[in-house]
Design a protein around this motif. Sequence first.
Motif, PDB file in Angstrom:
ATOM      1  N   THR A  60      10.041  -2.491  -4.610  1.00 27.55           N
ATOM      2  CA  THR A  60       9.386  -2.634  -5.925  1.00 27.55           C
ATOM      3  C   THR A  60      10.167  -1.958  -7.044  1.00 27.55           C
ATOM      4  O   THR A  60      10.166  -2.428  -8.173  1.00 27.55           O
ATOM      5  CB  THR A  60       7.957  -2.047  -5.912  1.00 27.55           C
ATOM      6  OG1 THR A  60       8.027  -0.649  -5.539  1.00 27.55           O
ATOM      7  CG2 THR A  60       7.060  -2.804  -4.937  1.00 27.55           C
ATOM      8  N   HIS A  61      10.834  -0.822  -6.715  1.00 29.03           N
ATOM      9  CA  HIS A  61      11.622  -0.150  -7.752  1.00 29.03           C
ATOM     10  C   HIS A  61      12.549   0.882  -7.139  1.00 29.03           C
ATOM     11  O   HIS A  61      12.483   1.174  -5.949  1.00 29.03           O
ATOM     12  CB  HIS A  61      10.724   0.462  -8.829  1.00 29.03           C
ATOM     13  CG  HIS A  61       9.817   1.559  -8.352  1.00 29.03           C
ATOM     14  ND1 HIS A  61       8.749   1.355  -7.505  1.00 29.03           N
ATOM     15  CD2 HIS A  61       9.835   2.902  -8.599  1.00 29.03           C
ATOM     16  CE1 HIS A  61       8.146   2.499  -7.263  1.00 29.03           C
ATOM     17  NE2 HIS A  61       8.783   3.464  -7.909  1.00 29.03           N
ATOM     18  N   ILE A  62      13.392   1.430  -7.981  1.00 32.05           N
ATOM     19  CA  ILE A  62      14.565   2.177  -7.521  1.00 32.05           C
ATOM     20  C   ILE A  62      14.271   3.604  -7.046  1.00 32.05           C
ATOM     21  O   ILE A  62      15.134   4.243  -6.465  1.00 32.05           O
ATOM     22  CB  ILE A  62      15.595   2.198  -8.672  1.00 32.05           C
ATOM     23  CG1 ILE A  62      16.970   2.642  -8.163  1.00 32.05           C
ATOM     24  CG2 ILE A  62      15.116   3.057  -9.822  1.00 32.05           C
ATOM     25  CD1 ILE A  62      18.039   2.529  -9.198  1.00 32.05           C
ATOM     26  N   ARG A 103      13.487   6.950  -5.074  1.00 29.33           N
ATOM     27  CA  ARG A 103      13.956   7.230  -3.720  1.00 29.33           C
ATOM     28  C   ARG A 103      12.880   7.041  -2.654  1.00 29.33           C
ATOM     29  O   ARG A 103      13.176   6.674  -1.531  1.00 29.33           O
ATOM     30  CB  ARG A 103      14.530   8.645  -3.628  1.00 29.33           C
ATOM     31  CG  ARG A 103      13.499   9.749  -3.770  1.00 29.33           C
ATOM     32  CD  ARG A 103      14.163  11.103  -3.615  1.00 29.33           C
ATOM     33  NE  ARG A 103      15.082  11.341  -4.722  1.00 29.33           N
ATOM     34  CZ  ARG A 103      16.196  12.066  -4.626  1.00 29.33           C
ATOM     35  NH1 ARG A 103      16.531  12.609  -3.509  1.00 29.33           N
ATOM     36  NH2 ARG A 103      16.942  12.258  -5.685  1.00 29.33           N
ATOM     37  N   ASP A 104      11.612   7.305  -3.016  1.00 38.34           N
ATOM     38  CA  ASP A 104      10.555   7.186  -2.000  1.00 38.34           C
ATOM     39  C   ASP A 104      10.257   5.726  -1.645  1.00 38.34           C
ATOM     40  O   ASP A 104       9.494   5.462  -0.717  1.00 38.34           O
ATOM     41  CB  ASP A 104       9.273   7.915  -2.443  1.00 38.34           C
ATOM     42  CG  ASP A 104       8.787   7.528  -3.823  1.00 38.34           C
ATOM     43  OD1 ASP A 104       9.628   7.287  -4.718  1.00 38.34           O
ATOM     44  OD2 ASP A 104       7.558   7.464  -4.026  1.00 38.34           O
ATOM     45  N   HIS A 105      10.868   4.787  -2.352  1.00 37.96           N
ATOM     46  CA  HIS A 105      10.666   3.364  -2.066  1.00 37.96           C
ATOM     47  C   HIS A 105      11.935   2.700  -1.537  1.00 37.96           C
ATOM     48  O   HIS A 105      11.870   1.764  -0.744  1.00 37.96           O
ATOM     49  CB  HIS A 105      10.215   2.635  -3.346  1.00 37.96           C
ATOM     50  CG  HIS A 105       8.968   3.207  -3.912  1.00 37.96           C
ATOM     51  ND1 HIS A 105       7.759   2.583  -3.794  1.00 37.96           N
ATOM     52  CD2 HIS A 105       8.732   4.383  -4.549  1.00 37.96           C
ATOM     53  CE1 HIS A 105       6.823   3.347  -4.358  1.00 37.96           C
ATOM     54  NE2 HIS A 105       7.388   4.446  -4.815  1.00 37.96           N
ATOM     55  N   TYR A 106      13.075   3.220  -2.000  1.00 35.56           N
ATOM     56  CA  TYR A 106      14.336   2.496  -1.818  1.00 35.56           C
ATOM     57  C   TYR A 106      15.210   3.018  -0.677  1.00 35.56           C
ATOM     58  O   TYR A 106      15.819   2.237   0.051  1.00 35.56           O
ATOM     59  CB  TYR A 106      15.114   2.562  -3.135  1.00 35.56           C
ATOM     60  CG  TYR A 106      16.387   1.750  -3.165  1.00 35.56           C
ATOM     61  CD1 TYR A 106      16.350   0.357  -3.002  1.00 35.56           C
ATOM     62  CD2 TYR A 106      17.620   2.360  -3.360  1.00 35.56           C
ATOM     63  CE1 TYR A 106      17.507  -0.392  -3.037  1.00 35.56           C
ATOM     64  CE2 TYR A 106      18.792   1.607  -3.394  1.00 35.56           C
ATOM     65  CZ  TYR A 106      18.731   0.241  -3.231  1.00 35.56           C
ATOM     66  OH  TYR A 106      19.880  -0.505  -3.270  1.00 35.56           O
ATOM     67  N   GLY A 122       3.351  -1.629  -5.716  1.00 33.80           N
ATOM     68  CA  GLY A 122       4.323  -0.553  -5.901  1.00 33.80           C
ATOM     69  C   GLY A 122       3.675   0.619  -6.613  1.00 33.80           C
ATOM     70  O   GLY A 122       2.566   1.030  -6.270  1.00 33.80           O
ATOM     71  N   ASP A 123       4.353   1.154  -7.623  1.00 34.89           N
ATOM     72  CA  ASP A 123       3.783   2.252  -8.413  1.00 34.89           C
ATOM     73  C   ASP A 123       3.255   1.767  -9.755  1.00 34.89           C
ATOM     74  O   ASP A 123       2.941   2.577 -10.625  1.00 34.89           O
ATOM     75  CB  ASP A 123       4.843   3.347  -8.654  1.00 34.89           C
ATOM     76  CG  ASP A 123       5.058   4.214  -7.417  1.00 34.89           C
ATOM     77  OD1 ASP A 123       4.389   3.985  -6.400  1.00 34.89           O
ATOM     78  OD2 ASP A 123       5.913   5.114  -7.485  1.00 34.89           O
ATOM     79  N   HIS A 124       3.182   0.445  -9.948  1.00 32.88           N
ATOM     80  CA  HIS A 124       2.676  -0.071 -11.232  1.00 32.88           C
ATOM     81  C   HIS A 124       1.187   0.209 -11.395  1.00 32.88           C
ATOM     82  O   HIS A 124       0.727   0.619 -12.464  1.00 32.88           O
ATOM     83  CB  HIS A 124       2.953  -1.575 -11.313  1.00 32.88           C
ATOM     84  CG  HIS A 124       2.496  -2.205 -12.589  1.00 32.88           C
ATOM     85  ND1 HIS A 124       2.795  -1.676 -13.825  1.00 32.88           N
ATOM     86  CD2 HIS A 124       1.754  -3.325 -12.836  1.00 32.88           C
ATOM     87  CE1 HIS A 124       2.251  -2.443 -14.775  1.00 32.88           C
ATOM     88  NE2 HIS A 124       1.623  -3.434 -14.196  1.00 32.88           N
ATOM     89  N   ALA A 144       1.373   1.733  -3.582  1.00 38.08           N
ATOM     90  CA  ALA A 144       2.371   2.484  -2.819  1.00 38.08           C
ATOM     91  C   ALA A 144       1.909   3.908  -2.508  1.00 38.08           C
ATOM     92  O   ALA A 144       2.430   4.545  -1.605  1.00 38.08           O
ATOM     93  CB  ALA A 144       3.692   2.513  -3.567  1.00 38.08           C
ATOM     94  N   HIS A 145       0.956   4.407  -3.282  1.00 41.34           N
ATOM     95  CA  HIS A 145       0.411   5.742  -3.001  1.00 41.34           C
ATOM     96  C   HIS A 145      -1.105   5.654  -3.158  1.00 41.34           C
ATOM     97  O   HIS A 145      -1.571   5.282  -4.230  1.00 41.34           O
ATOM     98  CB  HIS A 145       0.965   6.793  -3.965  1.00 41.34           C
ATOM     99  CG  HIS A 145       2.472   6.796  -4.061  1.00 41.34           C
ATOM    100  ND1 HIS A 145       3.289   7.395  -3.136  1.00 41.34           N
ATOM    101  CD2 HIS A 145       3.301   6.246  -4.980  1.00 41.34           C
ATOM    102  CE1 HIS A 145       4.554   7.227  -3.474  1.00 41.34           C
ATOM    103  NE2 HIS A 145       4.593   6.524  -4.595  1.00 41.34           N
ATOM    104  N   GLY A 146      -1.846   5.992  -2.104  1.00 41.79           N
ATOM    105  CA  GLY A 146      -3.302   5.934  -2.187  1.00 41.79           C
ATOM    106  C   GLY A 146      -3.868   4.780  -1.375  1.00 41.79           C
ATOM    107  O   GLY A 146      -3.128   3.975  -0.806  1.00 41.79           O
TER     108      GLY A 146
END
Length: 337
Positions: free
Chosen positions: A78-80, A82-85, A198-200, A241-243
Amino acid sequence: MDDWAEPGAHEVADGVFRIPLAMPGDGLRAVNVYAMETGDGLAMVDAGWWTSTSLPELDAALAAVGHAASSVRDVYVTHIHRDHYTLAIELRRRYGTRVGLGHDEAPGLHELLEIASNVPVTSLVQLRRSGDPELAEAIAAVTGAVEFEADAWEKPDTWLHPGEYAVGARVLEAVATPGHTRGHLVFHDTAGGLLFAGDHVLPTISPSIGFELGEWELPLADYLSSLELVLARPDAVLLPAHGAPGPSAHARVTELLEHHEVRLAETAQVLDRLGPTTASAVAQSLTWTRHRRGYADLDEFNRMIATCETIAHLDVLVQRGRAAEVHDPGGSRFSLV
Ligand SMILES: [Zn+2]
């Protein structure tokens, strides 16, 4: 406190598993990655943070539902951040997994590879503009001392563009949602009623805005437009992505839009009270986190996030014609108009 971060592979839809991976020493507790069966191995949305424990954790969770990390063919990131990529890059190294990342993340990744350091230089520019050069120096010293993990930050195989991607029997529509980062994508399975957000859109916190490298005019204005964009699409189950997942992405987006309107109003009130002043002074007069903590109670990293968020709100007030900015090398002064 709910138990969303409980390890395992939690089925959220037919053949789709939510896998929380622990994030050591981080207030977010864990990052959810989502694995789905495609008929030819697995595809994932986000991969997680490459740490000494994250790959074994992912493997164990997948083993419990009859799969393995080695069968992940594609990761849609979803995005750059570090916790995703970064675990996606390690999966590629080990198993030949293909890694896709939004094409508007390219400038940020390019700059990161260029400076090869953890110093958040763009945020430090904003801190100086906010009138807090001391905090910028402190953050530069702390982050500059952390070793840069060059091998965690390789380029993806594919720069993803908005549009439809066939993932097994599902169709994921990549939707550009700039705000949290410039190239943030959400993946919407419209037929299946799932939004990999993601984190959106996060269920209990409001995501940080524009925390990455590279110049960017109005990240908060972009973020608010990206929230409206989700509202304009069919509603779906929220897979953050969180929760914990939630039944309605729209319900949470509506709350987030309200949150920012309240925040803009509070920011304007502080300006009204203080007269012409810096973003740093405004940040120190606001309360932070959903527990409404004082600025003085935040650590340096969160003071940076808070100050950058405040100047982002001030910029939106200027854009809306509610405030004015007077540039000054010691920090811009903002006032109501
Ligand atoms: Zn994240």
